[in-house]
Design a protein around this motif. Sequence first.
Motif, short mmCIF file in Angstrom:
data_model
loop_
_atom_site.label_atom_id
_atom_site.label_comp_id
_atom_site.label_asym_id
_atom_site.label_seq_id
_atom_site.Cartn_x
_atom_site.Cartn_y
_atom_site.Cartn_z
N SER A 1 46.43 -82.63 101.97
CA SER A 1 46.94 -81.32 102.34
C SER A 1 47.02 -81.19 103.86
N PRO A 2 48.22 -80.92 104.43
CA PRO A 2 48.35 -80.75 105.88
C PRO A 2 47.48 -79.62 106.42
N ILE B 1 42.37 -78.19 109.41
CA ILE B 1 41.05 -77.56 109.47
C ILE B 1 39.97 -78.60 109.78
N ALA B 2 40.05 -79.74 109.10
CA ALA B 2 39.07 -80.80 109.34
C ALA B 2 39.18 -81.34 110.76
N THR B 3 40.39 -81.44 111.28
CA THR B 3 40.61 -81.93 112.64
C THR B 3 40.03 -80.98 113.67
N ILE B 4 40.27 -79.68 113.48
CA ILE B 4 39.81 -78.68 114.44
C ILE B 4 38.28 -78.58 114.46
N LEU C 1 45.05 -70.33 109.01
CA LEU C 1 45.41 -71.46 108.14
C LEU C 1 45.15 -71.09 106.68
N LYS C 2 45.73 -69.96 106.28
CA LYS C 2 45.58 -69.53 104.90
C LYS C 2 46.33 -70.48 103.96
N GLU D 1 47.70 -87.30 116.28
CA GLU D 1 47.64 -87.09 114.84
C GLU D 1 48.40 -85.84 114.41
N THR D 2 48.34 -84.77 115.21
CA THR D 2 49.00 -83.52 114.84
C THR D 2 50.43 -83.42 115.36
#
Length: 281
Positions: free
Chosen positions: A18-19, A24-27, A89-90, A246-247
């Motif tokens: 999931s993008p 969220i994991a990156t932040i 990021l809903k 990555e982003t």
Amino acid sequence: MGFGCNAAGIVGCRIIDSPRERLIATITNNFVPCNGRFPTLIAIITMFFAGSFGVAFQSVFSTLMLTAVILLGIMMTLFISKLLSKTILKGVPSSFTLELPPYRRPQIGKVIVRSIFDRTLFVLGRAAAVAAPAGLIIWLMANIVVGDMSLLAHCAGFLDPFARLLGLDGVILMAFILGFPANEIVVPIIIMAYMSTGQITEYESLSQLHTLLVDHGWTWVTAVSTMLFSLMHWPCSTTCMTIRKETQSAKWTAISMLIPTGAGMIACFLFTSIVRLLGLV
């Protein structure tokens, strides 16, 4: 993976389909203390807290306190992840599916080559691209004198009023800013600024370092605030470059820097304000 290196943790987020959840994991990956921050945390715990216990219990207390700091980082990761999923990021949470790949005999040569060229040299190249100019900037600020004070001292003095609100001082905050290339150099920069030397210096003895810090106004409140800010502040240069790659977005890279920094400043300000209100300083 972030416990070893946050940049490696960012790359590891590729496995998330999931993008939205990958972002969220990156932040939030930076809330996990990496190897660059562990020496600072351990040194502060040893100097200002574990020393008050007997020799037999120093290691045990240091371990427990470091574990508490790590757990705080994990709790902040979960809290910020939940906050992001409810705001900017809903989305609908995706289901988690773990597929086991077919087992094959490892090819030692291929693993070594790919590890060196695809990962090690890649990360080192990014680190060197920022470390070289940053090292020059640090040297210039420490050696260019304006009005009987170095540029580093002038900048530290400018930041000092704001840093005091966070339980720090201008030198500590400036050290974190100049430590952007690598978290490992934050403490050496603090030593360099306090001693007014023109080069980065390290102490072999923690007792000598403790004396230097106390002589420059450090208290247990300063120590805790520095630990909190070390745990929660902007990612290092290599991690930021990895996030950008990555982003493919400067916006998300900036957000990945602002969120942990904002959380760290709020945590330090609240802690310092509560301690001062209770008269514990």
